[in-house]
Scaffold this active site. Structure first.
Site, PDB file in Angstrom:
ATOM      1  N   THR A  18       0.886  -1.153  -0.041  1.00 34.04           N
ATOM      2  CA  THR A  18      -0.050   0.042   0.017  1.00 34.04           C
ATOM      3  C   THR A  18       0.753   1.347  -0.059  1.00 34.04           C
ATOM      4  O   THR A  18       0.740   2.147  -0.630  1.00 34.04           O
ATOM      5  CB  THR A  18      -0.748  -0.181   1.302  1.00 34.04           C
ATOM      6  OG1 THR A  18      -1.608  -1.206   1.432  1.00 34.04           O
ATOM      7  CG2 THR A  18      -1.794   1.080   1.402  1.00 34.04           C
ATOM      8  N   GLU A 134       9.794   9.249   9.806  1.00 30.54           N
ATOM      9  CA  GLU A 134       8.313   9.805   9.948  1.00 30.54           C
ATOM     10  C   GLU A 134       7.129   8.947   9.672  1.00 30.54           C
ATOM     11  O   GLU A 134       6.108   9.122  10.324  1.00 30.54           O
ATOM     12  CB  GLU A 134       8.412  11.167   8.781  1.00 30.54           C
ATOM     13  CG  GLU A 134       7.026  12.165   8.994  1.00 30.54           C
ATOM     14  CD  GLU A 134       7.113  12.833  10.493  1.00 30.54           C
ATOM     15  OE1 GLU A 134       7.852  13.541  10.648  1.00 30.54           O
ATOM     16  OE2 GLU A 134       6.388  12.381  11.599  1.00 30.54           O
ATOM     17  N   VAL A 137       5.107   6.432  12.332  1.00 30.60           N
ATOM     18  CA  VAL A 137       4.319   7.009  13.306  1.00 30.60           C
ATOM     19  C   VAL A 137       3.187   7.791  12.847  1.00 30.60           C
ATOM     20  O   VAL A 137       3.577   8.817  12.336  1.00 30.60           O
ATOM     21  CB  VAL A 137       4.928   7.710  14.523  1.00 30.60           C
ATOM     22  CG1 VAL A 137       3.897   7.921  15.704  1.00 30.60           C
ATOM     23  CG2 VAL A 137       6.043   6.621  15.280  1.00 30.60           C
ATOM     24  N   ILE A 141       0.812  12.602   9.620  1.00 33.08           N
ATOM     25  CA  ILE A 141       1.022  13.591  10.800  1.00 33.08           C
ATOM     26  C   ILE A 141       2.737  14.029  10.824  1.00 33.08           C
ATOM     27  O   ILE A 141       3.340  12.980  11.155  1.00 33.08           O
ATOM     28  CB  ILE A 141       0.383  13.294  12.154  1.00 33.08           C
ATOM     29  CG1 ILE A 141      -0.954  12.905  11.818  1.00 33.08           C
ATOM     30  CG2 ILE A 141       0.727  14.603  13.165  1.00 33.08           C
ATOM     31  CD1 ILE A 141      -1.690  12.577  13.140  1.00 33.08           C
ATOM     32  N   GLY A 192      -7.190  -0.897   3.928  1.00 32.41           N
ATOM     33  CA  GLY A 192      -5.617  -0.933   3.977  1.00 32.41           C
ATOM     34  C   GLY A 192      -4.909  -0.132   5.139  1.00 32.41           C
ATOM     35  O   GLY A 192      -3.875   0.091   5.181  1.00 32.41           O
ATOM     36  N   GLU A 195      -2.491  -3.480   9.755  1.00 34.09           N
ATOM     37  CA  GLU A 195      -1.156  -4.365   9.890  1.00 34.09           C
ATOM     38  C   GLU A 195      -1.474  -5.699   9.075  1.00 34.09           C
ATOM     39  O   GLU A 195      -2.712  -6.310   9.267  1.00 34.09           O
ATOM     40  CB  GLU A 195      -0.557  -4.684  10.991  1.00 34.09           C
ATOM     41  CG  GLU A 195      -0.299  -3.433  11.953  1.00 34.09           C
ATOM     42  CD  GLU A 195       0.712  -2.590  11.231  1.00 34.09           C
ATOM     43  OE1 GLU A 195       1.798  -2.762  10.921  1.00 34.09           O
ATOM     44  OE2 GLU A 195       0.280  -1.257  10.899  1.00 34.09           O
ATOM     45  N   LYS A 210       4.734   2.344  18.298  1.00 32.92           N
ATOM     46  CA  LYS A 210       4.572   4.138  18.070  1.00 32.92           C
ATOM     47  C   LYS A 210       5.139   4.848  19.254  1.00 32.92           C
ATOM     48  O   LYS A 210       5.755   5.723  19.166  1.00 32.92           O
ATOM     49  CB  LYS A 210       3.387   4.243  17.440  1.00 32.92           C
ATOM     50  CG  LYS A 210       3.278   3.707  16.142  1.00 32.92           C
ATOM     51  CD  LYS A 210       1.795   3.857  15.577  1.00 32.92           C
ATOM     52  CE  LYS A 210       1.419   3.100  14.159  1.00 32.92           C
ATOM     53  NZ  LYS A 210       0.251   3.274  14.157  1.00 32.92           N
ATOM     54  N   GLY A 307      -2.852   4.435   5.647  1.00 34.28           N
ATOM     55  CA  GLY A 307      -3.261   4.885   4.416  1.00 34.28           C
ATOM     56  C   GLY A 307      -2.107   5.116   3.267  1.00 34.28           C
ATOM     57  O   GLY A 307      -1.120   5.659   3.609  1.00 34.28           O
TER      58      GLY A 307
END
Ligand code: HSE
Length: 433
Positions: A18, A134, A137, A141, A192, A195, A210, A307
Protein backbone atom coordinates in the site's frame (compact mmCIF):
# COMPACT_ATOMS: atom_id res chain seq x y z
CA UNK A 1 25.42 11.35 -2.41
CA UNK A 2 26.27 14.77 -3.63
CA UNK A 3 23.23 16.15 -5.31
CA UNK A 4 25.09 19.30 -6.27
CA UNK A 5 27.08 17.33 -8.84
CA UNK A 6 24.22 15.14 -9.80
CA UNK A 7 20.82 16.75 -9.90
CA UNK A 8 19.15 13.38 -9.91
CA UNK A 9 18.73 11.42 -6.69
CA UNK A 10 18.41 7.68 -7.19
CA UNK A 11 15.83 5.91 -5.08
CA UNK A 12 15.60 2.22 -4.32
CA UNK A 13 12.32 0.96 -2.95
CA UNK A 14 12.00 -2.22 -0.92
CA UNK A 15 8.34 -3.21 -0.81
CA UNK A 16 5.50 -2.27 -3.13
CA UNK A 17 2.46 -2.73 -0.93
CA UNK A 18 0.00 0.00 0.00
CA UNK A 19 2.60 2.58 1.06
CA UNK A 20 5.14 1.61 -1.61
CA UNK A 21 2.49 2.04 -4.28
CA UNK A 22 1.65 5.45 -2.82
CA UNK A 23 5.31 6.51 -2.90
CA UNK A 24 5.64 5.28 -6.49
CA UNK A 25 2.54 7.16 -7.59
CA UNK A 26 3.52 10.39 -5.84
CA UNK A 27 7.02 10.27 -7.29
CA UNK A 28 5.56 9.73 -10.75
CA UNK A 29 2.81 12.33 -10.43
CA UNK A 30 4.65 15.04 -8.48
CA UNK A 31 8.16 14.71 -9.89
CA UNK A 32 8.01 18.03 -11.71
CA UNK A 33 6.57 20.02 -8.80
CA UNK A 34 9.07 18.44 -6.37
CA UNK A 35 11.91 19.33 -8.71
CA UNK A 36 10.68 22.90 -8.86
CA UNK A 37 10.43 23.10 -5.07
CA UNK A 38 13.79 21.63 -4.15
CA UNK A 39 15.83 21.63 -7.35
CA UNK A 40 16.43 17.91 -7.42
CA UNK A 41 14.89 15.18 -9.54
CA UNK A 42 14.02 11.91 -7.90
CA UNK A 43 14.24 8.75 -9.90
CA UNK A 44 13.14 5.34 -8.71
CA UNK A 45 15.85 3.07 -10.03
CA UNK A 46 14.94 -0.27 -8.53
CA UNK A 47 12.06 -1.79 -6.60
CA UNK A 48 12.50 -5.00 -4.64
CA UNK A 49 9.34 -7.06 -4.32
CA UNK A 50 8.55 -10.55 -3.09
CA UNK A 51 6.94 -11.66 -6.31
CA UNK A 52 7.60 -9.96 -9.64
CA UNK A 53 4.66 -11.63 -11.36
CA UNK A 54 2.07 -10.42 -8.86
CA UNK A 55 -0.77 -8.33 -10.29
CA UNK A 56 -0.44 -4.76 -8.95
CA UNK A 57 -2.57 -1.69 -8.50
CA UNK A 58 0.10 0.33 -10.27
CA UNK A 59 1.83 -0.25 -13.60
CA UNK A 60 5.57 -0.50 -13.04
CA UNK A 61 8.12 -1.12 -15.83
CA UNK A 62 9.29 -4.69 -15.44
CA UNK A 63 12.93 -3.63 -15.66
CA UNK A 64 12.62 -1.77 -12.33
CA UNK A 65 11.51 -4.85 -10.44
CA UNK A 66 13.72 -7.36 -8.71
CA UNK A 67 13.15 -10.07 -6.16
CA UNK A 68 16.60 -9.51 -4.74
CA UNK A 69 16.97 -6.43 -2.46
CA UNK A 70 20.74 -6.87 -2.58
CA UNK A 71 20.62 -5.63 -6.17
CA UNK A 72 19.54 -2.18 -5.06
CA UNK A 73 21.82 -2.19 -2.03
CA UNK A 74 24.76 -2.80 -4.39
CA UNK A 75 23.69 -0.19 -6.94
CA UNK A 76 25.94 2.89 -6.69
CA UNK A 77 23.32 4.95 -8.50
CA UNK A 78 20.89 4.48 -5.65
CA UNK A 79 21.41 7.13 -2.97
CA UNK A 80 18.37 6.62 -0.79
CA UNK A 81 16.82 3.30 0.14
CA UNK A 82 13.18 3.38 1.18
CA UNK A 83 12.39 0.30 3.24
CA UNK A 84 8.67 -0.46 3.28
CA UNK A 85 8.73 -4.22 3.63
CA UNK A 86 8.12 -4.19 7.39
CA UNK A 87 8.98 -6.89 9.92
CA UNK A 88 12.22 -7.16 11.86
CA UNK A 89 14.26 -9.56 9.74
CA UNK A 90 15.60 -9.19 7.12
CA UNK A 91 14.58 -5.49 7.12
CA UNK A 92 17.17 -4.79 9.84
CA UNK A 93 19.98 -6.37 7.84
CA UNK A 94 18.94 -4.55 4.65
CA UNK A 95 19.00 -1.20 6.44
CA UNK A 96 22.37 -1.89 8.02
CA UNK A 97 23.76 -2.97 4.65
CA UNK A 98 22.34 0.15 3.03
CA UNK A 99 24.19 2.34 5.56
CA UNK A 100 27.38 0.34 5.09
CA UNK A 101 27.05 0.88 1.33
CA UNK A 102 26.86 4.64 1.91
CA UNK A 103 23.14 5.06 1.36
CA UNK A 104 20.66 7.03 3.40
CA UNK A 105 17.55 5.23 4.54
CA UNK A 106 13.89 6.09 4.94
CA UNK A 107 11.71 3.56 6.68
CA UNK A 108 8.16 3.16 7.94
CA UNK A 109 9.22 0.18 10.04
CA UNK A 110 7.89 0.93 13.52
CA UNK A 111 8.35 -2.59 14.87
CA UNK A 112 12.01 -2.52 13.95
CA UNK A 113 12.64 0.94 15.38
CA UNK A 114 10.69 0.23 18.55
CA UNK A 115 12.45 -3.04 19.26
CA UNK A 116 15.92 -2.42 17.77
CA UNK A 117 15.98 1.37 17.49
CA UNK A 118 19.26 1.91 19.29
CA UNK A 119 21.14 -0.52 17.02
CA UNK A 120 19.70 1.07 13.88
CA UNK A 121 20.34 4.63 15.09
CA UNK A 122 23.89 3.70 16.10
CA UNK A 123 24.50 2.16 12.67
CA UNK A 124 23.28 5.39 11.02
CA UNK A 125 25.73 7.36 13.15
CA UNK A 126 28.59 4.95 12.61
CA UNK A 127 28.28 5.25 8.85
CA UNK A 128 27.33 8.94 9.04
CA UNK A 129 24.14 8.34 7.13
CA UNK A 130 20.69 9.80 7.65
CA UNK A 131 17.69 7.83 8.75
CA UNK A 132 14.17 9.13 8.15
CA UNK A 133 11.29 7.47 9.96
CA UNK A 134 8.41 9.95 9.86
CA UNK A 135 6.19 7.31 8.25
CA UNK A 136 6.67 4.94 11.18
CA UNK A 137 4.29 6.89 13.42
CA UNK A 138 0.91 8.43 12.59
CA UNK A 139 1.07 8.37 8.79
CA UNK A 140 0.67 11.86 7.40
CA UNK A 141 1.10 13.74 10.70
CA UNK A 142 4.57 15.30 10.95
CA UNK A 143 4.94 14.34 14.61
CA UNK A 144 8.49 12.97 14.35
CA UNK A 145 9.78 16.14 12.73
CA UNK A 146 7.94 18.21 15.32
CA UNK A 147 9.53 16.33 18.20
CA UNK A 148 12.99 16.26 16.61
CA UNK A 149 13.02 19.85 15.44
CA UNK A 150 10.02 22.04 16.18
CA UNK A 151 9.97 21.24 19.88
CA UNK A 152 13.69 20.62 20.33
CA UNK A 153 14.08 23.24 23.09
CA UNK A 154 11.15 21.91 25.12
CA UNK A 155 11.16 19.57 28.08
CA UNK A 156 8.24 17.35 27.20
CA UNK A 157 6.33 16.12 30.19
CA UNK A 158 3.47 14.29 28.55
CA UNK A 159 2.29 12.77 25.34
CA UNK A 160 -1.06 11.23 24.81
CA UNK A 161 -1.90 9.66 21.50
CA UNK A 162 -4.49 7.90 19.46
CA UNK A 163 -1.93 6.31 17.20
CA UNK A 164 -3.64 3.30 15.68
CA UNK A 165 -6.17 4.09 13.00
CA UNK A 166 -7.57 0.58 12.90
CA UNK A 167 -8.46 0.58 16.59
CA UNK A 168 -9.89 4.07 16.42
CA UNK A 169 -11.94 3.08 13.39
CA UNK A 170 -13.27 0.04 15.25
CA UNK A 171 -14.04 1.95 18.46
CA UNK A 172 -15.79 4.71 16.53
CA UNK A 173 -17.92 2.18 14.62
CA UNK A 174 -18.77 0.34 17.86
CA UNK A 175 -19.71 3.58 19.56
CA UNK A 176 -21.59 5.35 16.80
CA UNK A 177 -23.07 2.55 14.71
CA UNK A 178 -23.13 -0.35 17.15
CA UNK A 179 -21.20 -2.33 14.52
CA UNK A 180 -19.43 -5.23 16.12
CA UNK A 181 -15.72 -5.61 16.52
CA UNK A 182 -15.05 -8.16 13.77
CA UNK A 183 -17.11 -6.40 11.11
CA UNK A 184 -15.35 -3.09 11.78
CA UNK A 185 -11.97 -4.80 11.72
CA UNK A 186 -12.73 -6.42 8.35
CA UNK A 187 -13.64 -2.99 6.96
CA UNK A 188 -10.41 -1.44 8.28
CA UNK A 189 -8.42 -4.28 6.68
CA UNK A 190 -10.18 -3.79 3.35
CA UNK A 191 -9.30 -0.09 3.42
CA UNK A 192 -5.63 -0.94 3.93
CA UNK A 193 -5.33 0.48 7.46
CA UNK A 194 -4.62 -2.67 9.42
CA UNK A 195 -1.27 -4.39 9.84
CA UNK A 196 -0.54 -7.61 7.94
CA UNK A 197 -1.26 -9.31 11.21
CA UNK A 198 -4.21 -7.32 12.65
CA UNK A 199 -3.52 -8.76 16.09
CA UNK A 200 -0.75 -6.14 16.21
CA UNK A 201 -3.42 -3.45 15.90
CA UNK A 202 -6.13 -4.76 18.20
CA UNK A 203 -3.77 -6.03 20.91
CA UNK A 204 -2.17 -2.60 21.20
CA UNK A 205 1.25 -3.74 19.97
CA UNK A 206 1.30 -1.36 17.00
CA UNK A 207 0.43 1.52 19.34
CA UNK A 208 3.19 0.44 21.72
CA UNK A 209 5.69 0.39 18.84
CA UNK A 210 4.73 3.95 18.00
CA UNK A 211 4.82 5.00 21.65
CA UNK A 212 8.36 3.62 22.00
CA UNK A 213 9.50 5.74 19.04
CA UNK A 214 7.72 8.89 20.22
CA UNK A 215 8.87 8.48 23.82
CA UNK A 216 12.46 8.07 22.73
CA UNK A 217 12.34 11.41 20.96
CA UNK A 218 10.15 13.19 23.50
CA UNK A 219 12.06 12.11 26.60
CA UNK A 220 15.44 11.70 24.86
CA UNK A 221 15.97 8.38 26.45
CA UNK A 222 16.61 4.85 25.24
CA UNK A 223 13.38 2.91 25.62
CA UNK A 224 13.19 -0.77 26.30
CA UNK A 225 10.09 -1.89 24.40
CA UNK A 226 9.34 -4.74 26.80
CA UNK A 227 8.81 -2.28 29.65
CA UNK A 228 5.72 -0.76 28.04
CA UNK A 229 2.49 -2.00 29.62
CA UNK A 230 0.12 -2.98 26.81
CA UNK A 231 -3.58 -3.83 26.71
CA UNK A 232 -5.64 -3.98 23.53
CA UNK A 233 -9.28 -3.51 22.60
CA UNK A 234 -10.27 -7.10 21.80
CA UNK A 235 -12.26 -7.64 24.95
CA UNK A 236 -14.08 -4.29 24.90
CA UNK A 237 -17.82 -4.61 24.62
CA UNK A 238 -20.38 -2.23 23.15
CA UNK A 239 -22.04 -2.34 26.60
CA UNK A 240 -19.11 -0.57 28.26
CA UNK A 241 -18.70 1.88 25.41
CA UNK A 242 -22.39 2.80 25.81
CA UNK A 243 -22.24 3.10 29.60
CA UNK A 244 -19.18 5.28 29.26
CA UNK A 245 -21.00 7.51 26.80
CA UNK A 246 -23.95 7.89 29.18
CA UNK A 247 -21.50 8.98 31.86
CA UNK A 248 -19.91 11.57 29.57
CA UNK A 249 -16.87 9.68 28.28
CA UNK A 250 -15.56 8.28 25.00
CA UNK A 251 -13.54 5.06 25.02
CA UNK A 252 -10.25 5.35 23.12
CA UNK A 253 -7.14 3.25 22.81
CA UNK A 254 -4.48 5.59 24.20
CA UNK A 255 -0.72 5.54 24.04
CA UNK A 256 0.48 7.42 27.09
CA UNK A 257 3.93 8.70 27.97
CA UNK A 258 4.42 10.77 31.11
CA UNK A 259 7.51 11.99 32.83
CA UNK A 260 7.26 11.54 36.58
CA UNK A 261 9.83 12.32 39.26
CA UNK A 262 10.62 8.64 39.76
CA UNK A 263 10.74 7.65 36.08
CA UNK A 264 8.63 7.45 32.97
CA UNK A 265 5.14 6.05 32.61
CA UNK A 266 4.68 4.28 29.29
CA UNK A 267 1.45 2.44 28.65
CA UNK A 268 -1.08 1.56 26.00
CA UNK A 269 -4.62 0.66 26.99
CA UNK A 270 -8.22 1.56 26.34
CA UNK A 271 -9.32 4.46 28.50
CA UNK A 272 -12.33 6.63 29.24
CA UNK A 273 -11.78 10.19 28.08
CA UNK A 274 -14.18 13.03 28.96
CA UNK A 275 -16.25 13.91 25.89
CA UNK A 276 -14.91 17.46 25.97
CA UNK A 277 -11.28 16.28 25.79
CA UNK A 278 -9.84 17.17 22.35
CA UNK A 279 -8.86 13.53 21.75
CA UNK A 280 -12.46 12.37 22.27
CA UNK A 281 -13.44 13.90 18.97
CA UNK A 282 -10.75 12.10 17.02
CA UNK A 283 -12.86 9.64 15.09
CA UNK A 284 -12.60 6.91 12.49
CA UNK A 285 -9.18 6.21 11.09
CA UNK A 286 -7.82 9.57 12.24
CA UNK A 287 -4.90 9.76 14.67
CA UNK A 288 -3.93 12.52 17.04
CA UNK A 289 -1.15 13.20 19.50
CA UNK A 290 -1.49 15.61 22.36
CA UNK A 291 1.89 16.88 23.60
CA UNK A 292 2.79 19.11 26.52
CA UNK A 293 6.08 20.97 26.31
CA UNK A 294 7.38 23.35 28.95
CA UNK A 295 7.66 26.18 26.42
CA UNK A 296 5.15 25.44 23.69
CA UNK A 297 2.56 24.33 26.28
CA UNK A 298 -0.27 22.16 24.93
CA UNK A 299 -0.15 21.04 21.30
CA UNK A 300 -2.47 18.83 19.32
CA UNK A 301 -1.36 17.06 16.15
CA UNK A 302 -4.18 15.58 14.12
CA UNK A 303 -4.48 13.79 10.80
CA UNK A 304 -4.67 10.54 8.92
CA UNK A 305 -2.50 7.96 10.59
CA UNK A 306 -2.57 5.33 7.90
CA UNK A 307 -3.36 4.72 4.26
CA UNK A 308 -1.54 4.95 0.97
CA UNK A 309 -1.09 8.65 0.40
CA UNK A 310 -0.85 10.03 3.97
CA UNK A 311 1.97 7.58 4.68
CA UNK A 312 3.57 8.24 1.29
CA UNK A 313 3.51 11.94 2.21
CA UNK A 314 5.57 11.17 5.32
CA UNK A 315 8.04 9.03 3.35
CA UNK A 316 8.55 11.75 0.78
CA UNK A 317 9.01 14.40 3.45
CA UNK A 318 11.92 12.33 4.79
CA UNK A 319 13.39 11.85 1.33
CA UNK A 320 13.34 15.60 0.71
CA UNK A 321 14.68 16.26 4.20
CA UNK A 322 17.63 13.96 3.60
CA UNK A 323 18.51 15.74 0.39
CA UNK A 324 18.25 19.15 2.07
CA UNK A 325 20.26 18.18 5.13
CA UNK A 326 23.20 16.54 3.48
CA UNK A 327 25.07 19.82 3.76
CA UNK A 328 24.15 20.18 7.41
CA UNK A 329 26.74 17.57 8.32
CA UNK A 330 26.54 13.98 9.37
CA UNK A 331 25.38 14.30 12.95
CA UNK A 332 21.70 13.97 13.58
CA UNK A 333 21.43 15.63 16.98
CA UNK A 334 17.97 14.25 17.63
CA UNK A 335 19.33 10.72 17.61
CA UNK A 336 22.53 11.30 19.50
CA UNK A 337 22.93 12.30 23.13
CA UNK A 338 20.18 9.96 24.25
CA UNK A 339 20.09 9.20 27.92
CA UNK A 340 20.60 5.53 28.70
CA UNK A 341 17.49 3.44 29.26
CA UNK A 342 16.05 4.85 32.46
CA UNK A 343 13.39 3.71 34.81
CA UNK A 344 10.07 2.89 33.21
CA UNK A 345 7.57 2.67 36.01
CA UNK A 346 5.62 -0.58 36.39
CA UNK A 347 1.90 -0.21 35.73
CA UNK A 348 1.21 -1.29 39.32
CA UNK A 349 2.71 2.05 40.42
CA UNK A 350 0.02 3.90 38.49
CA UNK A 351 -2.53 6.12 40.18
CA UNK A 352 -5.67 6.70 38.15
CA UNK A 353 -9.41 7.07 38.29
CA UNK A 354 -11.19 3.88 37.27
CA UNK A 355 -14.40 2.73 35.60
CA UNK A 356 -15.50 -0.60 37.03
CA UNK A 357 -18.40 -2.71 35.78
CA UNK A 358 -19.43 -5.45 38.15
CA UNK A 359 -21.93 -8.07 37.11
CA UNK A 360 -23.63 -8.49 40.46
CA UNK A 361 -26.58 -10.34 41.95
CA UNK A 362 -29.49 -7.91 42.39
CA UNK A 363 -30.15 -8.45 46.07
CA UNK A 364 -29.65 -6.68 49.42
CA UNK A 365 -26.11 -6.15 50.67
CA UNK A 366 -24.23 -6.87 47.42
CA UNK A 367 -23.42 -3.25 46.61
CA UNK A 368 -22.54 -2.67 50.26
CA UNK A 369 -19.99 -5.49 50.19
CA UNK A 370 -18.42 -4.17 46.98
CA UNK A 371 -18.17 -0.68 48.48
CA UNK A 372 -16.74 -2.05 51.73
CA UNK A 373 -14.01 -3.98 49.93
CA UNK A 374 -13.09 -0.97 47.81
CA UNK A 375 -12.97 1.17 50.95
CA UNK A 376 -10.80 -1.34 52.76
CA UNK A 377 -8.29 -0.96 49.91
CA UNK A 378 -8.31 2.86 50.10
CA UNK A 379 -10.44 3.24 46.97
CA UNK A 380 -12.93 6.05 47.18
CA UNK A 381 -16.10 5.91 45.11
CA UNK A 382 -16.99 8.86 42.88
CA UNK A 383 -20.34 7.57 41.60
CA UNK A 384 -22.44 4.43 41.34
CA UNK A 385 -24.82 3.53 38.51
CA UNK A 386 -27.14 0.60 38.32
CA UNK A 387 -29.94 -0.12 35.90
CA UNK A 388 -32.93 -2.19 36.80
CA UNK A 389 -33.10 -5.23 34.67
CA UNK A 390 -36.17 -7.45 34.67
CA UNK A 391 -35.82 -11.20 35.15
CA UNK A 392 -32.06 -10.95 35.29
CA UNK A 393 -30.12 -12.94 37.84
CA UNK A 394 -27.40 -10.32 37.79
CA UNK A 395 -27.25 -6.64 36.92
CA UNK A 396 -24.44 -4.42 35.77
CA UNK A 397 -23.20 -2.08 38.49
CA UNK A 398 -20.93 0.64 37.21
CA UNK A 399 -18.69 2.42 39.68
CA UNK A 400 -16.42 5.36 38.93
CA UNK A 401 -13.66 5.81 41.47
CA UNK A 402 -11.54 8.74 42.53
CA UNK A 403 -7.84 8.42 41.92
CA UNK A 404 -6.58 5.17 43.41
CA UNK A 405 -3.54 2.98 43.19
CA UNK A 406 -3.56 0.25 40.53
CA UNK A 407 -2.04 -2.12 43.06
CA UNK A 408 -4.85 -1.48 45.57
CA UNK A 409 -7.44 -1.86 42.84
CA UNK A 410 -6.08 -5.22 41.72
CA UNK A 411 -6.09 -6.47 45.29
CA UNK A 412 -9.65 -5.28 45.87
CA UNK A 413 -10.91 -6.89 42.66
CA UNK A 414 -9.29 -10.18 43.55
CA UNK A 415 -11.48 -10.26 46.65
CA UNK A 416 -14.62 -8.94 44.95
CA UNK A 417 -14.44 -11.23 41.92
CA UNK A 418 -14.15 -14.23 44.22
CA UNK A 419 -17.54 -13.45 45.83
CA UNK A 420 -20.42 -15.70 44.79
CA UNK A 421 -22.61 -12.66 44.10
CA UNK A 422 -20.31 -11.57 41.29
CA UNK A 423 -20.96 -13.60 38.16
CA UNK A 424 -18.31 -12.30 35.74
CA UNK A 425 -14.82 -10.92 35.85
CA UNK A 426 -15.14 -7.22 36.58
CA UNK A 427 -14.46 -4.90 33.66
CA UNK A 428 -11.79 -2.31 34.49
CA UNK A 429 -11.04 0.73 32.38
CA UNK A 430 -8.76 3.57 33.38
CA UNK A 431 -10.08 7.11 33.17
CA UNK A 432 -7.77 9.65 31.54
CA UNK A 433 -8.49 13.30 32.31
N1 HSE B 1 -2.08 -0.45 11.28
C1 HSE B 1 -1.73 0.89 11.48
C2 HSE B 1 -2.95 1.66 11.94
C3 HSE B 1 -1.19 1.46 10.20
O1 HSE B 1 -4.06 1.13 11.87
O2 HSE B 1 -2.81 2.77 12.39
C4 HSE B 1 -0.41 2.70 10.36
O3 HSE B 1 0.72 2.51 11.15
Amino acid sequence: MNHKNSQTVGIGLIGLGTVGTGVYRVLQGHAASLEKKIGVRFEIRKIAVKNISKKRAVKVPRVLLTQNPQELLDDPKIHIVIELAGGIHPAKEWIERAFAAGKHVVTANKALLAEHGSEIFKAAQRYERRLGFEASVCGGIPIIKSLREGLVSNEISQLLGIVNGTCNFILTAMSEKSIDFLESLAKAQKLGYAEKNPAFDVRGIDSAHKLAILARLAFRQEISFESIAVEGIESLSITDIEYAKELGYAVKLLAIGKKQKEGIELRVHPALLPLDHPLSNVKGVYNAVFVHGDQADDLLFYGRGAGMFPTASAVLSDVVDIVKKIEAGPVDSALSAMLPAGCILPITDLRSRYYLRFQAADKPGVLGRIAQTLGKHHISILSVHQKESENAKSVPVVILTYEASEKDLRNALRTIDAQKDISEKTVVLRVQR
